[in-house]
Design an enzyme around this catalytic site. Structure first.
Site, mmCIF file in Angstrom:
data_model
loop_
_atom_site.group_PDB
_atom_site.id
_atom_site.type_symbol
_atom_site.label_atom_id
_atom_site.label_comp_id
_atom_site.label_asym_id
_atom_site.label_seq_id
_atom_site.Cartn_x
_atom_site.Cartn_y
_atom_site.Cartn_z
ATOM 1 N N GLU A 9 -9.041 3.811 -2.705
ATOM 2 C CA GLU A 9 -7.780 3.605 -3.407
ATOM 3 C C GLU A 9 -8.007 2.918 -4.754
ATOM 4 O O GLU A 9 -9.060 2.345 -5.019
ATOM 5 C CB GLU A 9 -6.824 2.757 -2.567
ATOM 6 C CG GLU A 9 -6.589 3.287 -1.159
ATOM 7 C CD GLU A 9 -5.420 2.624 -0.472
ATOM 8 O OE1 GLU A 9 -4.561 2.040 -1.178
ATOM 9 O OE2 GLU A 9 -5.349 2.689 0.761
ATOM 10 N N ASP B 122 -8.887 0.152 1.609
ATOM 11 C CA ASP B 122 -7.970 -0.328 2.650
ATOM 12 C C ASP B 122 -8.490 0.185 3.999
ATOM 13 O O ASP B 122 -8.148 1.269 4.444
ATOM 14 C CB ASP B 122 -6.550 0.174 2.371
ATOM 15 C CG ASP B 122 -5.519 -0.561 3.211
ATOM 16 O OD1 ASP B 122 -5.679 -1.773 3.411
ATOM 17 O OD2 ASP B 122 -4.559 0.078 3.667
ATOM 18 N N GLU C 148 -10.269 12.567 7.135
ATOM 19 C CA GLU C 148 -10.185 13.869 6.472
ATOM 20 C C GLU C 148 -11.547 14.553 6.412
ATOM 21 O O GLU C 148 -11.659 15.754 6.655
ATOM 22 C CB GLU C 148 -9.633 13.705 5.059
ATOM 23 C CG GLU C 148 -8.198 13.227 4.979
ATOM 24 C CD GLU C 148 -7.814 12.920 3.550
ATOM 25 O OE1 GLU C 148 -7.319 13.832 2.864
ATOM 26 O OE2 GLU C 148 -8.042 11.770 3.111
ATOM 27 N N THR D 117 -8.721 -5.605 3.778
ATOM 28 C CA THR D 117 -8.614 -4.759 2.596
ATOM 29 C C THR D 117 -9.601 -5.304 1.577
ATOM 30 O O THR D 117 -9.504 -6.467 1.171
ATOM 31 C CB THR D 117 -7.199 -4.771 2.005
ATOM 32 O OG1 THR D 117 -6.273 -4.285 2.975
ATOM 33 C CG2 THR D 117 -7.120 -3.918 0.751
ATOM 34 N N ASP E 102 0.846 -1.187 0.000
ATOM 35 C CA ASP E 102 0.000 0.000 0.000
ATOM 36 C C ASP E 102 0.884 1.241 0.000
ATOM 37 O O ASP E 102 1.791 1.361 0.833
ATOM 38 C CB ASP E 102 -0.904 0.002 1.233
ATOM 39 C CG ASP E 102 -2.019 1.019 1.125
ATOM 40 O OD1 ASP E 102 -2.535 1.222 0.008
ATOM 41 O OD2 ASP E 102 -2.400 1.617 2.148
ATOM 42 N N ARG F 76 -7.966 3.952 12.936
ATOM 43 C CA ARG F 76 -7.072 5.094 13.162
ATOM 44 C C ARG F 76 -6.549 5.164 14.585
ATOM 45 O O ARG F 76 -5.423 5.645 14.804
ATOM 46 C CB ARG F 76 -7.804 6.395 12.815
ATOM 47 C CG ARG F 76 -8.301 6.484 11.385
ATOM 48 C CD ARG F 76 -7.185 6.471 10.381
ATOM 49 N NE ARG F 76 -7.699 6.657 9.027
ATOM 50 C CZ ARG F 76 -6.950 6.640 7.923
ATOM 51 N NH1 ARG F 76 -5.650 6.430 8.010
ATOM 52 N NH2 ARG F 76 -7.497 6.827 6.738
ATOM 53 N N GLN G 36 -3.895 2.462 14.901
ATOM 54 C CA GLN G 36 -2.756 2.922 14.095
ATOM 55 C C GLN G 36 -1.971 4.021 14.801
ATOM 56 O O GLN G 36 -0.731 4.012 14.815
ATOM 57 C CB GLN G 36 -3.260 3.421 12.744
ATOM 58 C CG GLN G 36 -2.174 3.918 11.812
ATOM 59 C CD GLN G 36 -2.740 4.501 10.524
ATOM 60 O OE1 GLN G 36 -3.955 4.495 10.302
ATOM 61 N NE2 GLN G 36 -1.883 5.005 9.671
ATOM 62 N N HIS H 14 -3.885 14.158 0.509
ATOM 63 C CA HIS H 14 -4.126 13.287 1.668
ATOM 64 C C HIS H 14 -2.965 13.365 2.659
ATOM 65 O O HIS H 14 -3.189 13.541 3.868
ATOM 66 C CB HIS H 14 -4.314 11.843 1.198
ATOM 67 C CG HIS H 14 -4.461 10.865 2.316
ATOM 68 N ND1 HIS H 14 -5.557 10.831 3.140
ATOM 69 C CD2 HIS H 14 -3.636 9.877 2.749
ATOM 70 C CE1 HIS H 14 -5.412 9.863 4.036
ATOM 71 N NE2 HIS H 14 -4.254 9.266 3.817
ATOM 72 N N LYS I 134 -4.079 -1.684 10.146
ATOM 73 C CA LYS I 134 -4.315 -1.788 8.703
ATOM 74 C C LYS I 134 -4.556 -3.225 8.225
ATOM 75 O O LYS I 134 -5.161 -3.433 7.177
ATOM 76 C CB LYS I 134 -3.096 -1.245 7.947
ATOM 77 C CG LYS I 134 -2.847 0.244 8.134
ATOM 78 C CD LYS I 134 -3.781 1.053 7.286
ATOM 79 C CE LYS I 134 -3.338 2.503 7.226
ATOM 80 N NZ LYS I 134 -4.179 3.295 6.315
ATOM 81 N N GLU J 192 -10.201 3.884 3.213
ATOM 82 C CA GLU J 192 -9.267 4.571 2.324
ATOM 83 C C GLU J 192 -9.666 4.219 0.900
ATOM 84 O O GLU J 192 -9.574 3.061 0.493
ATOM 85 C CB GLU J 192 -7.816 4.183 2.620
ATOM 86 C CG GLU J 192 -7.351 4.696 3.971
ATOM 87 C CD GLU J 192 -5.842 4.595 4.164
ATOM 88 O OE1 GLU J 192 -5.198 3.782 3.468
ATOM 89 O OE2 GLU J 192 -5.318 5.333 5.016
#
Length: 343
Positions: free
Chosen positions: A154, A179, A302, A203, A84, A183, A186, A91, A199, A152
């Protein structure tokens, strides 16, 4: 052209091509055992000449086709490795502003190389697979379910022929990827080595891999400083795609892929420059796709600015991160969609 793997009740998995709301059975239509395999890998390993021949043959093919609602779609590839990346300037800058407000948003290396990490191939799942809320360490001495479950949006790239000499000879096609990210897990674990349990739990990958030649291309974004020679672009590998992110059916974002800072040929070059080998079925993804406007952000961290600015939905409710029962669907014209339900 969208390639995938399907099965009918009581029958084995095999390769098909999507044609509208039906799937064309290539094993029967082309009378070729390579398409009777339960993944695209044997076909992809045959190389670009065979890919192009097959694409031309399928365009003229009038073979057995089944309604999509009468078949089961499966993970289209056997994932060899999963990498990834972190290739969106917007971002990366947004996250830098959130977590390092008194510093430059980007770390010094970001404009010099496509930052990435190795993911977990065994937890790549096909679109529609439920995603269980992950558990892990949230802070010192605290273990429990993630309360900051995120997405995410992607684009993934699928390696077909490792022996190819150019990007388009190596990479068979693209697929939408989500993905999923925890948070809070992480944030606690990633210093100093990087993402791990936050993570690796899931996925999601679309059921369809779109042949690379069928993805609209544009010139890649200007880069400053100029990259090192091994990262010189092979051509115009910016991709003219706009994603749509829907939460429980409501559009919350439309991230533009064309603005990505690092292009996929550069990702592949960086991934292998140290001598790392490729295998058929390798999957590498772009990282979150985000644009300069709030409505173009490809993650909830975000969209809600890490919870400080809750996202207002049409029914009057709000979201910062995902709740149990939420369904997130990411789509793009010509590529289909990738979807998953939390719970």
């Amino acid at each position: 052209m969208n390639f995938g793997v399907f099965s009918r009740p009581g029958e084995p998995r095999r390769v098909g091509v999507r044609r509208g709301e039906r799937v064309l059975d290539l094993a029967a239509g082309l009378d070729d055992e390579v398409f009777a395999a339960p993944s695209l890998n044997p076909f992809m390993a045959l190389g670009r000449t065979r890919w192009l021949e097959t694409r031309a043959a399928v365009e003229e093919l009038d073979g057995p086709a089944y309604p999509l609602d009468e078949v089961t779609l499966h993970l289209p590839i056997e994932v060899a490795d999963y990498v990834d990346f972190y290739c969106s300037l917007e971002h990366a800058s947004n996250l830098g502003r959130m977590f390092r407000p008194d510093e430059e948003p980007l770390k010094p290396n970001w404009r010099h190389l496509p930052v990435g990490y190795h993911g977990r191939a065994g937890t790549v799942v096909v679109s529609g697979t439920p995603v269980r809320r992950p558990h892990g360490q949230l802070r010192a001495g605290v273990f429990g379910p993630s309360t900051k479950l995120d997405i995410e949006a992607e684009l993934g790239f699928v390696v077909g022929d490792p022996a190819g000499s150019t990007f388009e000879e190596k990479v068979f096609g693209v697929a939408l990827v989500n993905d999923w990210s925890a948070r809070d897990i992480q944030a606690w674990e990633y210093v100093p080595l990087g993402p791990f349990l936050g993570k690796s739990f899931a996925t999601s990958m679309a059921a369809w891999v779109t042949f690379l030649d069928d993805v609209p291309r544009v010139r890649g974004r200007e880069q400053d400083p100029a990259p090192l020679p091994y990262l010189e672009r092979e051509g115009d590998w910016g991709l003219d795609l706009t994603f749509e992110v829907r939460l429980n059916g409501e559009v919350v974002s439309r991230p533009p892929y064309s603005g990505m800072y690092w292009t996929p040929d550069q990702m592949l070059a960086h991934m292998t420059v140290n001598g790392a080998t490729l295998r058929t079925g390798d999957l590498f993804a772009s990282g979150t796709v985000s644009g300069p406007e709030r409505g173009q952000r490809g993650s909830f961290i975000e969209l809600s600015w890490n919870g400080a600015e809750p996202l207002k939905l049409g029914d009057g409710s709000t979201r910062t991160f995902l709740e149990d029962g939420d369904v997130v669907t990411i789509s793009a014209p010509g590529l289909g969609e990738v979807s998953g339900k939390v719970g």
